[in-house]
Write a protein that holds these residues in place. Structure first.
Motif, PDB file in Angstrom:
ATOM      1  N   ALA A 144      19.816 -24.531   4.774  1.00 28.02           N
ATOM      2  CA  ALA A 144      19.908 -24.239   3.341  1.00 28.02           C
ATOM      3  C   ALA A 144      21.097 -24.959   2.719  1.00 28.02           C
ATOM      4  O   ALA A 144      21.011 -25.474   1.588  1.00 28.02           O
ATOM      5  CB  ALA A 144      20.029 -22.730   3.131  1.00 28.02           C
ATOM      6  N   ILE A 145      22.216 -25.012   3.428  1.00 28.20           N
ATOM      7  CA  ILE A 145      23.387 -25.725   2.926  1.00 28.20           C
ATOM      8  C   ILE A 145      23.093 -27.214   2.805  1.00 28.20           C
ATOM      9  O   ILE A 145      23.459 -27.866   1.819  1.00 28.20           O
ATOM     10  CB  ILE A 145      24.600 -25.467   3.842  1.00 28.20           C
ATOM     11  N   ALA A 146      22.404 -27.769   3.809  1.00 24.41           N
ATOM     12  CA  ALA A 146      22.048 -29.184   3.757  1.00 24.41           C
ATOM     13  C   ALA A 146      21.145 -29.468   2.556  1.00 24.41           C
ATOM     14  O   ALA A 146      21.291 -30.503   1.888  1.00 24.41           O
ATOM     15  CB  ALA A 146      21.352 -29.593   5.052  1.00 24.41           C
ATOM     16  N   GLN A 147      20.232 -28.569   2.268  1.00 24.82           N
ATOM     17  CA  GLN A 147      19.327 -28.762   1.134  1.00 24.82           C
ATOM     18  C   GLN A 147      20.097 -28.773  -0.184  1.00 24.82           C
ATOM     19  O   GLN A 147      19.850 -29.623  -1.055  1.00 24.82           O
ATOM     20  CB  GLN A 147      18.278 -27.655   1.115  1.00 24.82           C
ATOM     21  N   VAL A 148      21.040 -27.855  -0.341  1.00 30.87           N
ATOM     22  CA  VAL A 148      21.829 -27.800  -1.572  1.00 30.87           C
ATOM     23  C   VAL A 148      22.682 -29.058  -1.714  1.00 30.87           C
ATOM     24  O   VAL A 148      22.716 -29.686  -2.782  1.00 30.87           O
ATOM     25  CB  VAL A 148      22.714 -26.540  -1.585  1.00 30.87           C
ATOM     26  N   ARG A 149      23.372 -29.436  -0.651  1.00 32.43           N
ATOM     27  CA  ARG A 149      24.240 -30.601  -0.727  1.00 32.43           C
ATOM     28  C   ARG A 149      23.451 -31.878  -1.013  1.00 32.43           C
ATOM     29  O   ARG A 149      23.902 -32.738  -1.779  1.00 32.43           O
ATOM     30  CB  ARG A 149      25.037 -30.734   0.573  1.00 32.43           C
ATOM     31  N   SER A 150      22.280 -32.003  -0.421  1.00 35.28           N
ATOM     32  CA  SER A 150      21.465 -33.195  -0.623  1.00 35.28           C
ATOM     33  C   SER A 150      20.919 -33.265  -2.042  1.00 35.28           C
ATOM     34  O   SER A 150      20.851 -34.347  -2.643  1.00 35.28           O
ATOM     35  CB  SER A 150      20.313 -33.227   0.385  1.00 35.28           C
ATOM     36  N   ALA A 151      20.535 -32.120  -2.596  1.00 32.32           N
ATOM     37  CA  ALA A 151      20.027 -32.093  -3.966  1.00 32.32           C
ATOM     38  C   ALA A 151      21.139 -32.382  -4.967  1.00 32.32           C
ATOM     39  O   ALA A 151      20.922 -33.044  -5.983  1.00 32.32           O
ATOM     40  CB  ALA A 151      19.382 -30.749  -4.266  1.00 32.32           C
ATOM     41  N   ALA A 152      22.340 -31.880  -4.674  1.00 39.03           N
ATOM     42  CA  ALA A 152      23.466 -32.064  -5.596  1.00 39.03           C
ATOM     43  C   ALA A 152      24.048 -33.469  -5.512  1.00 39.03           C
ATOM     44  O   ALA A 152      24.559 -33.991  -6.506  1.00 39.03           O
ATOM     45  CB  ALA A 152      24.552 -31.035  -5.298  1.00 39.03           C
ATOM     46  N   ASP A 153      23.977 -34.090  -4.339  1.00 43.09           N
ATOM     47  CA  ASP A 153      24.539 -35.432  -4.152  1.00 43.09           C
ATOM     48  C   ASP A 153      23.513 -36.309  -3.452  1.00 43.09           C
ATOM     49  O   ASP A 153      23.593 -36.551  -2.243  1.00 43.09           O
ATOM     50  CB  ASP A 153      25.820 -35.360  -3.324  1.00 43.09           C
ATOM     51  N   PRO A 154      22.521 -36.800  -4.185  1.00 38.09           N
ATOM     52  CA  PRO A 154      21.471 -37.612  -3.561  1.00 38.09           C
ATOM     53  C   PRO A 154      21.968 -38.937  -2.999  1.00 38.09           C
ATOM     54  O   PRO A 154      21.255 -39.577  -2.221  1.00 38.09           O
ATOM     55  CB  PRO A 154      20.471 -37.827  -4.706  1.00 38.09           C
ATOM     56  N   SER A 155      23.165 -39.362  -3.362  1.00 40.72           N
ATOM     57  CA  SER A 155      23.691 -40.613  -2.813  1.00 40.72           C
ATOM     58  C   SER A 155      24.214 -40.428  -1.393  1.00 40.72           C
ATOM     59  O   SER A 155      24.405 -41.409  -0.667  1.00 40.72           O
ATOM     60  CB  SER A 155      24.813 -41.160  -3.703  1.00 40.72           C
ATOM     61  N   TRP A 156      24.476 -39.172  -1.001  1.00 37.31           N
ATOM     62  CA  TRP A 156      24.965 -38.897   0.355  1.00 37.31           C
ATOM     63  C   TRP A 156      24.311 -37.612   0.872  1.00 37.31           C
ATOM     64  O   TRP A 156      24.956 -36.595   1.032  1.00 37.31           O
ATOM     65  CB  TRP A 156      26.491 -38.766   0.376  1.00 37.31           C
ATOM     66  N   PRO A 157      22.999 -37.656   1.108  1.00 37.39           N
ATOM     67  CA  PRO A 157      22.310 -36.470   1.604  1.00 37.39           C
ATOM     68  C   PRO A 157      22.720 -36.169   3.042  1.00 37.39           C
ATOM     69  O   PRO A 157      23.201 -37.055   3.759  1.00 37.39           O
ATOM     70  CB  PRO A 157      20.833 -36.849   1.510  1.00 37.39           C
ATOM     71  N   VAL A 158      22.529 -34.941   3.467  1.00 44.17           N
ATOM     72  CA  VAL A 158      22.924 -34.525   4.810  1.00 44.17           C
ATOM     73  C   VAL A 158      21.784 -33.762   5.464  1.00 44.17           C
ATOM     74  O   VAL A 158      20.905 -33.223   4.789  1.00 44.17           O
ATOM     75  CB  VAL A 158      24.192 -33.645   4.781  1.00 44.17           C
TER      76      VAL A 158
END
Length: 330
Positions: free
Chosen positions: A17-31
């Protein structure tokens, strides 16, 4: 507006879930979830770190973290960042995460907070968020990229031949796996090289064990694309015959490669070794199917910026380090 609540994350349950949030918020550096878990599990226990997630309707919609800057440690300086899913913005989630993180480090005597954001469109709201809270831009790091399909890899044949004629052999990390000293020699070399990188920081040296966790055990590392320059005529007591190296990581969520560290010992510069290391990585990636490579260089690092331009890299973004001096609460 659906209410939300803050809580500490639970690992490994919250990693995806954290990876999904971070990837959506920063598409230039998804995790990926694997990358998030590695970040948590490999944290240096000698430094303070804390995280908070925001949960709304049973779904994680925001995550923030802050802790000691283990790369350039002062007990009163902290490095942080937060991400809010685009679907949940405008509801106070970011403010709540920020206030909670600041509260936690204020209680530890924090006097300064640092973070980094880009000039890409998805970070525009975040930059404004920081400015409203008194953060000031202090340092720039340039992002550049190229795709191997656009690179003329034969243009560097003479360079590669010249480096080889000078007695230097470029070996991938797996090719050096049989050297029992490999990890220790690379650890010493990494420390020497990083001290020459103009980053505007006074560096803190990691323990050997922590360096191996952070660098060689990183699931993003592509060992077969990471090369060491070996000069058999050298026998330095710390770095042995290793005179330079360059590492490549792979952002699986973004499907691109990125350059970690590239450097050469002072005594061996001017021989074309650093450029040859990067060409070796580009050729290896091309042979493996090709792809985009990103690299990041601090603005004063003119030598490396110029080299990257010669290799075909083109500027794509500027990432700015922002700093906030915390005032004492009255």
């Amino acid at each position: 507006m659906t209410p939300f609540a803050l809580r500490d994350p639970v690992y490994p349950a919250d990693a995806a879930a954290i990876a999904q949030v971070r990837s959506a918020a920063d598409p230039s550096w998804p995790v990926t979830a694997e990358g998030v878990r590695h970040e948590f599990e490999s944290r240096d226990p000698d430094f303070f770190q804390t995280q908070v997630v925001a949960e709304q309707g049973g779904r994680v919609v925001g995550v923030g973290g802050i802790g000691h800057d283990s790369f350039s440690h002062e007990d009163w300086r902290y490095w942080g960042g937060l991400h809010v899913h685009p679907d949940a913005r405008g509801q106070g989630v970011g403010t709540a995460l920020y206030d909670e993180l600041v509260r936690r480090v204020r209680g530890r005597g924090s006097r300064e907070i640092r973070t980094m954001l880009s000039d890409l469109p998805h970070d525009a709201a975040g930059v404004e968020f920081l400015r409203k809270r008194g953060f000031a831009a202090k340092w720039e790091r340039y992002e550049s990229s190229l795709h191997t399909r656009d690179a003329d890899l034969h243009a560097f044949d003479a360079l590669m031949a010249r480096v080889e004629a000078g007695g230097v052999r470029l070996k991938s990390l797996p090719e050096l796996a049989g050297d029992p000293r490999r990890n220790r020699l690379l650890y010493e070399l990494d420390w020497l090289l990083f001290q020459d990188v103009p980053m505007g920081l006074t560096l803190t040296r990691r323990s050997f064990e922590q360096w191996v966790k952070d660098e060689l055990d990183d699931p993003s590392l592509r060992p077969e694309l990471s090369f060491v320059a070996v000069d058999p005529t050298r026998n330095d007591p710390l770095t042995g015959p290793y005179v330079g190296y360059s590492t490549i990581g792979w952002n699986a969520a973004g499907n691109y490669a990125y350059i970690g560290m590239t450097g050469v010992r002072r005594e061996d510069r001017g021989r074309g070794i650093a450029k040859a290391l990067k060409v070796a990585a580009m050729r290896a990636l091309h042979a493996a199917g090709g792809g985009e490579i990103k690299t990041f260089n601090d603005s004063p690092n003119r030598a490396m910026l110029g080299m990257n331009e010669q290799l075909g890299f083109r500027r794509t973004a500027t990432r700015t380090r922002y700093e906030l001096t915390l005032k004492e609460e009255s």
